[in-house]
Design a protein around this motif. Structure first.
Motif, PDB file in Angstrom:
ATOM      1  N   THR A  58      55.492 134.902  22.901  1.00 25.72           N
ATOM      2  CA  THR A  58      56.639 134.006  22.909  1.00 25.72           C
ATOM      3  C   THR A  58      57.922 134.614  23.471  1.00 25.72           C
ATOM      4  O   THR A  58      58.996 134.031  23.332  1.00 25.72           O
ATOM      5  CB  THR A  58      56.914 133.491  21.483  1.00 25.72           C
ATOM      6  N   GLY A  59      57.836 135.750  24.134  1.00 27.30           N
ATOM      7  CA  GLY A  59      59.013 136.335  24.758  1.00 27.30           C
ATOM      8  C   GLY A  59      59.565 137.511  23.981  1.00 27.30           C
ATOM      9  O   GLY A  59      59.236 137.725  22.808  1.00 27.30           O
ATOM     10  N   THR A  60      60.416 138.293  24.639  1.00 23.79           N
ATOM     11  CA  THR A  60      60.939 139.524  24.056  1.00 23.79           C
ATOM     12  C   THR A  60      62.454 139.487  23.958  1.00 23.79           C
ATOM     13  O   THR A  60      63.123 138.908  24.823  1.00 23.79           O
ATOM     14  CB  THR A  60      60.491 140.749  24.890  1.00 23.79           C
ATOM     15  N   PRO A  61      63.015 140.103  22.914  1.00 18.50           N
ATOM     16  CA  PRO A  61      64.475 140.195  22.829  1.00 18.50           C
ATOM     17  C   PRO A  61      65.033 141.294  23.729  1.00 18.50           C
ATOM     18  O   PRO A  61      64.282 142.016  24.393  1.00 18.50           O
ATOM     19  CB  PRO A  61      64.715 140.522  21.347  1.00 18.50           C
ATOM     20  N   ALA A  62      66.341 141.424  23.747  1.00 18.74           N
ATOM     21  CA  ALA A  62      67.000 142.443  24.557  1.00 18.74           C
ATOM     22  C   ALA A  62      66.624 143.841  24.074  1.00 18.74           C
ATOM     23  O   ALA A  62      66.169 144.034  22.945  1.00 18.74           O
ATOM     24  CB  ALA A  62      68.512 142.256  24.501  1.00 18.74           C
ATOM     25  N   GLY A  63      66.842 144.806  24.977  1.00 15.85           N
ATOM     26  CA  GLY A  63      66.604 146.197  24.624  1.00 15.85           C
ATOM     27  C   GLY A  63      65.375 146.799  25.259  1.00 15.85           C
ATOM     28  O   GLY A  63      64.973 147.908  24.905  1.00 15.85           O
ATOM     29  N   VAL A  64      64.748 146.097  26.207  1.00 16.02           N
ATOM     30  CA  VAL A  64      63.559 146.643  26.860  1.00 16.02           C
ATOM     31  C   VAL A  64      63.941 147.908  27.627  1.00 16.02           C
ATOM     32  O   VAL A  64      65.095 148.104  28.023  1.00 16.02           O
ATOM     33  CB  VAL A  64      62.916 145.610  27.810  1.00 16.02           C
ATOM     34  N   GLY A  65      62.950 148.776  27.813  1.00 19.55           N
ATOM     35  CA  GLY A  65      63.228 150.015  28.515  1.00 19.55           C
ATOM     36  C   GLY A  65      61.968 150.777  28.823  1.00 19.55           C
ATOM     37  O   GLY A  65      60.859 150.386  28.439  1.00 19.55           O
ATOM     38  N   ALA A  66      62.132 151.885  29.513  1.00 25.55           N
ATOM     39  CA  ALA A  66      61.000 152.650  30.023  1.00 25.55           C
ATOM     40  C   ALA A  66      60.469 153.624  28.980  1.00 25.55           C
ATOM     41  O   ALA A  66      61.205 154.120  28.129  1.00 25.55           O
ATOM     42  CB  ALA A  66      61.412 153.402  31.284  1.00 25.55           C
ATOM     43  N   VAL A  67      59.163 153.905  29.084  1.00 26.54           N
ATOM     44  CA  VAL A  67      58.510 154.936  28.286  1.00 26.54           C
ATOM     45  C   VAL A  67      57.771 155.887  29.223  1.00 26.54           C
ATOM     46  O   VAL A  67      57.501 155.563  30.381  1.00 26.54           O
ATOM     47  CB  VAL A  67      57.538 154.324  27.260  1.00 26.54           C
TER      48      VAL A  67
END
Length: 232
Positions: free
Chosen positions: A199-208
């Motif tokens: 259903t979608g993702t909130p803010a704060g995505v980033g690289a690993v």
């Protein structure tokens, strides 16, 4: 019928909390840009007229706590923490009541993304498949039956990398509710048991990076985790 030339990879069977049966995954639909803050951090505007979707192959999904290699072809591999909805009934052109009744359960999920490839394809106005539909790219925690969970409403959704919080929001921040999504999507597909909707993702995505440990959760649901194997 003639014998098969070869076997195909098995699709995952997600454990159901408190039961000795599993939920076989058939199709995976994903909702894009369903949190306004995430859309903004990616430089996009939210389409409030209707949700939009992309798909991921069930054969590329893994269960929680898998240890997987860093994927090929990318230098910008991102986590996205999401609520997944598991359908347990056939629905087509669903009413809100039918949409709600079609939900079997919910689980935590990770939508792992080769962000550099997704952005490159988007800039060329081409499909996102290389960025989104990758091996080990969907991670699924055990399911909670719908009647045993008090959501979705304002539960906290969060994700941490190596113990550090990176994403934090509430499910009430979703632009399109679970009912909205099922009603809309069932106008284009005959939805059926085995269909999962992320259903979608909130803010704060980033690289690993290789060696990182990802863990995410939603209040009241079993947590989801993924470890990227250390570089050789």
């Amino acid at each position: 019928m003639s014998k098969l030339l070869f076997g195909l990879p098995e699709t995952p069977v997600v454990p159901v909390r408190g039961k000795d049966t599993g939920y076989p995954v058939g199709r995976i639909f994903c909702v894009g840009r369903n949190y306004a803050a995430h859309a903004a951090e990616m430089g996009n505007e939210v389409d409030r007229e209707a949700p939009f979707y992309f798909t991921k192959a069930a054969a590329n999904a893994v269960l929680t706590d898998a240890v997987v290699p860093y994927p090929p072809g990318t230098e910008n591999f991102h986590y996205e923490m999401e609520l997944a909805v598991a359908l347990g009934a056939h629905v087509f052109r669903a009413s809100p009541d039918a949409a709600r009744a079609s939900v079997y359960g919910y689980c935590c999920a990770l939508d792992m993304t080769r962000r550099d490839l997704q952005i490159l394809e988007r800039q060329k106005q081409r499909p996102w498949d290389l960025g989104k539909d990758l091996e080990n790219g969907t991670v699924l925690a055990p399911l909670m039956p719908a009647q045993e969970w008090g959501g979705p409403s304002d539960q906290r959704i969060w994700l941490e990398v190596n113990g550090e919080i990176r994403q934090q929001a509430t499910l009430s921040e979703m632009i399109w509710s679970v009912t909205d999504i099922i009603c809309h999507l069932s106008g284009f597909y005959h939805l059926r048991p085995g269909d999962l909707i992320l259903t979608g993702t909130p803010a704060g995505v980033g690289a690993v990076q290789s060696g990182d440990r990802i863990r995410g959760g939603i209040d009241g649901l079993p947590a989801v985790g993924l470890e990227l194997a250390a570089a050789e």
